[in-house]
Design a protein around this motif. Sequence first.
Motif, PDB file in Angstrom:
ATOM      1  N   ARG A  84       0.821  -1.214   0.000  1.00  0.00           N
ATOM      2  CA  ARG A  84       0.000   0.000   0.000  1.00  0.00           C
ATOM      3  C   ARG A  84       0.852   1.261   0.000  1.00  0.00           C
ATOM      4  O   ARG A  84       0.569   2.222  -0.734  1.00  0.00           O
ATOM      5  CB  ARG A  84      -0.932  -0.019   1.215  1.00  0.00           C
ATOM      6  N   ASN A  85       1.895   1.243   0.809  1.00  0.00           N
ATOM      7  CA  ASN A  85       2.767   2.427   0.870  1.00  0.00           C
ATOM      8  C   ASN A  85       3.468   2.664  -0.464  1.00  0.00           C
ATOM      9  O   ASN A  85       3.618   3.805  -0.915  1.00  0.00           O
ATOM     10  CB  ASN A  85       3.791   2.263   1.990  1.00  0.00           C
ATOM     11  N   ARG A  86       3.922   1.575  -1.107  1.00  0.00           N
ATOM     12  CA  ARG A  86       4.585   1.749  -2.404  1.00  0.00           C
ATOM     13  C   ARG A  86       3.599   2.261  -3.462  1.00  0.00           C
ATOM     14  O   ARG A  86       3.953   3.069  -4.326  1.00  0.00           O
ATOM     15  CB  ARG A  86       5.217   0.425  -2.851  1.00  0.00           C
ATOM     16  N   TYR A  87       2.345   1.800  -3.388  1.00  0.00           N
ATOM     17  CA  TYR A  87       1.347   2.271  -4.346  1.00  0.00           C
ATOM     18  C   TYR A  87       1.038   3.748  -4.105  1.00  0.00           C
ATOM     19  O   TYR A  87       0.888   4.529  -5.055  1.00  0.00           O
ATOM     20  CB  TYR A  87       0.068   1.451  -4.225  1.00  0.00           C
ATOM     21  N   ALA A  88       0.970   4.148  -2.823  1.00  0.00           N
ATOM     22  CA  ALA A  88       0.674   5.544  -2.512  1.00  0.00           C
ATOM     23  C   ALA A  88       1.782   6.463  -3.009  1.00  0.00           C
ATOM     24  O   ALA A  88       1.526   7.609  -3.419  1.00  0.00           O
ATOM     25  CB  ALA A  88       0.485   5.717  -1.001  1.00  0.00           C
ATOM     26  N   ALA A  89       3.038   5.970  -2.971  1.00  0.00           N
ATOM     27  CA  ALA A  89       4.159   6.780  -3.456  1.00  0.00           C
ATOM     28  C   ALA A  89       4.122   6.934  -4.972  1.00  0.00           C
ATOM     29  O   ALA A  89       4.517   7.980  -5.510  1.00  0.00           O
ATOM     30  CB  ALA A  89       5.480   6.156  -3.012  1.00  0.00           C
ATOM     31  N   HIS A  90       3.662   5.937  -5.682  1.00  0.00           N
ATOM     32  CA  HIS A  90       3.590   5.984  -7.152  1.00  0.00           C
ATOM     33  C   HIS A  90       2.242   5.414  -7.607  1.00  0.00           C
ATOM     34  O   HIS A  90       2.170   4.293  -8.131  1.00  0.00           O
ATOM     35  CB  HIS A  90       4.739   5.182  -7.777  1.00  0.00           C
ATOM     36  N   PRO A  91       1.182   6.096  -7.403  1.00  0.00           N
ATOM     37  CA  PRO A  91      -0.146   5.571  -7.744  1.00  0.00           C
ATOM     38  C   PRO A  91      -0.346   5.462  -9.258  1.00  0.00           C
ATOM     39  O   PRO A  91       0.163   6.277 -10.018  1.00  0.00           O
ATOM     40  CB  PRO A  91      -1.092   6.596  -7.130  1.00  0.00           C
ATOM     41  N   GLN A  92      -1.054   4.415  -9.631  1.00  0.00           N
ATOM     42  CA  GLN A  92      -1.403   4.222 -11.041  1.00  0.00           C
ATOM     43  C   GLN A  92      -2.636   3.323 -11.108  1.00  0.00           C
ATOM     44  O   GLN A  92      -2.895   2.536 -10.209  1.00  0.00           O
ATOM     45  CB  GLN A  92      -0.247   3.593 -11.817  1.00  0.00           C
ATOM     46  N   SER A  93      -3.365   3.486 -12.175  1.00  0.00           N
ATOM     47  CA  SER A  93      -4.579   2.674 -12.320  1.00  0.00           C
ATOM     48  C   SER A  93      -4.219   1.221 -12.584  1.00  0.00           C
ATOM     49  O   SER A  93      -3.264   0.924 -13.323  1.00  0.00           O
ATOM     50  CB  SER A  93      -5.444   3.222 -13.465  1.00  0.00           C
ATOM     51  N   ARG A  94      -4.966   0.350 -11.958  1.00  0.00           N
ATOM     52  CA  ARG A  94      -4.734  -1.084 -12.169  1.00  0.00           C
ATOM     53  C   ARG A  94      -6.072  -1.734 -12.474  1.00  0.00           C
ATOM     54  O   ARG A  94      -6.942  -1.803 -11.613  1.00  0.00           O
ATOM     55  CB  ARG A  94      -4.112  -1.723 -10.926  1.00  0.00           C
ATOM     56  N   PRO A  95      -6.237  -2.222 -13.717  1.00  0.00           N
ATOM     57  CA  PRO A  95      -7.531  -2.820 -14.084  1.00  0.00           C
ATOM     58  C   PRO A  95      -7.711  -4.197 -13.459  1.00  0.00           C
ATOM     59  O   PRO A  95      -6.773  -4.817 -12.987  1.00  0.00           O
ATOM     60  CB  PRO A  95      -7.440  -2.901 -15.611  1.00  0.00           C
ATOM     61  N   MET A  96      -8.939  -4.661 -13.513  1.00  0.00           N
ATOM     62  CA  MET A  96      -9.236  -6.005 -13.025  1.00  0.00           C
ATOM     63  C   MET A  96      -8.694  -7.046 -13.995  1.00  0.00           C
ATOM     64  O   MET A  96      -8.447  -6.774 -15.159  1.00  0.00           O
ATOM     65  CB  MET A  96     -10.741  -6.187 -12.858  1.00  0.00           C
ATOM     66  N   GLY A  97      -8.591  -8.263 -13.467  1.00  0.00           N
ATOM     67  CA  GLY A  97      -8.228  -9.403 -14.313  1.00  0.00           C
ATOM     68  C   GLY A  97      -6.786  -9.421 -14.730  1.00  0.00           C
ATOM     69  O   GLY A  97      -6.464  -9.785 -15.860  1.00  0.00           O
ATOM     70  N   ILE A  98      -5.843  -9.048 -13.838  1.00  0.00           N
ATOM     71  CA  ILE A  98      -4.429  -9.069 -14.207  1.00  0.00           C
ATOM     72  C   ILE A  98      -3.731 -10.326 -13.700  1.00  0.00           C
ATOM     73  O   ILE A  98      -2.515 -10.395 -13.651  1.00  0.00           O
ATOM     74  CB  ILE A  98      -3.704  -7.809 -13.677  1.00  0.00           C
ATOM     75  N   GLY A  99      -4.520 -11.320 -13.292  1.00  0.00           N
ATOM     76  CA  GLY A  99      -3.925 -12.615 -12.970  1.00  0.00           C
ATOM     77  C   GLY A  99      -3.549 -12.804 -11.515  1.00  0.00           C
ATOM     78  O   GLY A  99      -2.872 -13.772 -11.188  1.00  0.00           O
ATOM     79  N   LEU A 100      -3.962 -11.891 -10.598  1.00  0.00           N
ATOM     80  CA  LEU A 100      -3.639 -12.054  -9.187  1.00  0.00           C
ATOM     81  C   LEU A 100      -4.725 -12.850  -8.481  1.00  0.00           C
ATOM     82  O   LEU A 100      -5.922 -12.630  -8.700  1.00  0.00           O
ATOM     83  CB  LEU A 100      -3.489 -10.681  -8.510  1.00  0.00           C
ATOM     84  N   ASP A 101      -4.316 -13.789  -7.626  1.00  0.00           N
ATOM     85  CA  ASP A 101      -5.265 -14.529  -6.797  1.00  0.00           C
ATOM     86  C   ASP A 101      -5.392 -13.801  -5.462  1.00  0.00           C
ATOM     87  O   ASP A 101      -4.519 -13.906  -4.593  1.00  0.00           O
ATOM     88  CB  ASP A 101      -4.793 -15.972  -6.576  1.00  0.00           C
ATOM     89  N   LEU A 102      -6.465 -13.018  -5.312  1.00  0.00           N
ATOM     90  CA  LEU A 102      -6.674 -12.203  -4.118  1.00  0.00           C
ATOM     91  C   LEU A 102      -7.851 -12.729  -3.314  1.00  0.00           C
ATOM     92  O   LEU A 102      -8.815 -13.274  -3.873  1.00  0.00           O
ATOM     93  CB  LEU A 102      -6.927 -10.744  -4.513  1.00  0.00           C
ATOM     94  N   PHE A 103      -7.766 -12.549  -1.997  1.00  0.00           N
ATOM     95  CA  PHE A 103      -8.840 -12.986  -1.107  1.00  0.00           C
ATOM     96  C   PHE A 103      -9.170 -11.880  -0.115  1.00  0.00           C
ATOM     97  O   PHE A 103      -8.289 -11.126   0.326  1.00  0.00           O
ATOM     98  CB  PHE A 103      -8.441 -14.247  -0.350  1.00  0.00           C
ATOM     99  N   ALA A 104     -10.450 -11.756   0.208  1.00  0.00           N
ATOM    100  CA  ALA A 104     -10.922 -10.824   1.238  1.00  0.00           C
ATOM    101  C   ALA A 104     -11.537 -11.640   2.373  1.00  0.00           C
ATOM    102  O   ALA A 104     -11.753 -12.848   2.241  1.00  0.00           O
ATOM    103  CB  ALA A 104     -11.940  -9.854   0.648  1.00  0.00           C
ATOM    104  N   ILE A 105     -11.832 -10.953   3.505  1.00  0.00           N
ATOM    105  CA  ILE A 105     -12.383 -11.663   4.652  1.00  0.00           C
ATOM    106  C   ILE A 105     -13.603 -10.909   5.169  1.00  0.00           C
ATOM    107  O   ILE A 105     -13.622  -9.673   5.272  1.00  0.00           O
ATOM    108  CB  ILE A 105     -11.322 -11.828   5.768  1.00  0.00           C
ATOM    109  N   ARG A 106     -14.653 -11.643   5.448  1.00  0.00           N
ATOM    110  CA  ARG A 106     -15.872 -11.059   5.981  1.00  0.00           C
ATOM    111  C   ARG A 106     -15.742 -10.836   7.493  1.00  0.00           C
ATOM    112  O   ARG A 106     -14.820 -11.314   8.146  1.00  0.00           O
ATOM    113  CB  ARG A 106     -17.063 -11.976   5.677  1.00  0.00           C
ATOM    114  N   LYS A 107     -16.757 -10.177   8.007  1.00  0.00           N
ATOM    115  CA  LYS A 107     -16.782  -9.943   9.445  1.00  0.00           C
ATOM    116  C   LYS A 107     -16.827 -11.234  10.230  1.00  0.00           C
ATOM    117  O   LYS A 107     -16.221 -11.359  11.316  1.00  0.00           O
ATOM    118  CB  LYS A 107     -17.998  -9.061   9.802  1.00  0.00           C
TER     119      LYS A 107
END
Length: 420
Positions: A84-107
Motif C-alpha cells: 500500500r505504501n509503495r502504491y501511494a508513493a507511485h499511484p497508477q490505475s490497475r484494471p481487473m483481471g491481471i492474474g492475481l489470486d486475491l482474497f478478502a475476509i468477511r466480518k
Amino acid sequence: MEPSINDRSGDRFLQKEVEKELQRFGALFDYASIGILVTNKQGEIIMINDFALDQFGYQREELLGHTIEKLMPPHVRDRHVGHRNRYAAHPQSRPMGIGLDLFAIRKDGTEFPVEISLSHYENEEGSFVIAYINNITARKQAEAKIERLNNELEQMVEERTQQLRETLEMLERSKEDLTAALGKEKELSELKSRFVSLASHEFRTPLATILSSAYLVKQYSKEADQDKRNKHLQRIVICAKLLTDILDEFLSVGKIEEGRIQVRYANIKVDDFFHNIIQEMQGLTKEGQHVDYVHEGEPDVTLDPSLLKHIVMNLLSNAIKFSDNNSTIQVRTYHHNDEFKLKVADQGIGMSREDQQHLFERFYRGANTSNIQGTGLGLHIVSKYCEMMNGSISCESELDKGTTFTIIFQLNNNSTNNNA
C-alpha cells in the motif's frame, strides 16, 4: 450592495443542480452492483458503498476510519502495508483481471476470492485511492467445476487411449499369432508337398525291390533254392526298414514342429550305451568297414537316452553310408565336469563349404549325394534334438577327405530338468 433577485434565483438554481449531481453521484456510488470504497493516503477507509458493506457483512461505522487491511485475511495484512505504501508513493490505475489470486475476509471470518481494480485522484484535501471490489466466488466455483470436468475428461480420454492402445496391442499380437499360425500352416503345407515329392522318389526304389524280390521268392520253391530265397527275403527286410526309417523321420519332424517331444533325462552308462548302438548297426556296415570307439572321462552322463540314441545312430549311419569299403569310422566321447562331447569322424566323400552352410536345413542334401538314398531330414532332426538337450552341433568337412561331426552338451542345467 445586496444581491438582486435574479442573482439569488441563479444561486438557488446552481445549488439545485449541484444537489442533483450529488444525488446522481450518490446513486452511482450507493446502488452500484460492485463493491466500492475510498481510502486516504494512510489507507484508512473514508467511504464505502452499500454493496461492499453487504459483501463484507459490516455496518458502515464499523469500517470508516479503519485501514483497508481489516478486510484482508490476517496472514497477508502485514505484507500488504508495504504494498500500500509503495502504491501511494507511485499511484497508477490497475484494471481487473491481471492474474492475481486475491482474497478478502468477511466480518464472520470467512474468506472469499475477489478481483480488485484500483484508481486514484487528488484534491485540496489530499490523495485518495478508489478500490472496486468484485466477489468472484461464483466464477471460481465455475472455473473449479470446469477444471474438474476437464480433468475428468482428460482422465477419460487417457483411459480410452490406454484401452485403445491395449486393444491395438492385442490386435498386433493377434496379427503376429495369426502370421505365425499361417507360417506354421505354410511350413506344414510345404512339408506335406516335400513329403509327397520325396515319397514318389524315395519310395519307388525300395518298393520296386520288395515287389521284385517277393515275386522271385515265389519262383524259388525248391529246397535247393533256399539260399536264393534268403537273399531276397533279406532284401525285402532291408527295404522295409528303409521305408520305416523315412516315415519315422517325417513323424519326428512333425512332432518337433508341434512341440510334442519332451526331454526325459536319465543316467546313462556311456561305454555300454555306445557299444550297444555300434553293435546294433553292424548289419549296415559295408565290407571291411570298422567302427573304432573310445571314451574318456567320467563313466556316466545325464541325458535323454532315446534322443541321444537317435543322434548317434543318425551320425553313424551317415558315416557308414558316405564312406567306402575298408574304411574306419571313429567315434569318440568325452565327459569332463559339466561338458559331454561326442565326435563322429569318417573318411568318406565329404562336402563343400557351400553345402555345410545349409547342412541342418530341412530336406537339404549335398550336391554330391544325389546317388545315395536319403530324405535330407536326418541332420535337421539331430540339430533340433541337440538344442532340446542344451547342446550344439558343428561340422568340419572337405570334399573326398571325410567329415567330422562334433556335438557338445552343457550338463549344468540338466539336473533341474530331470523329469521334464
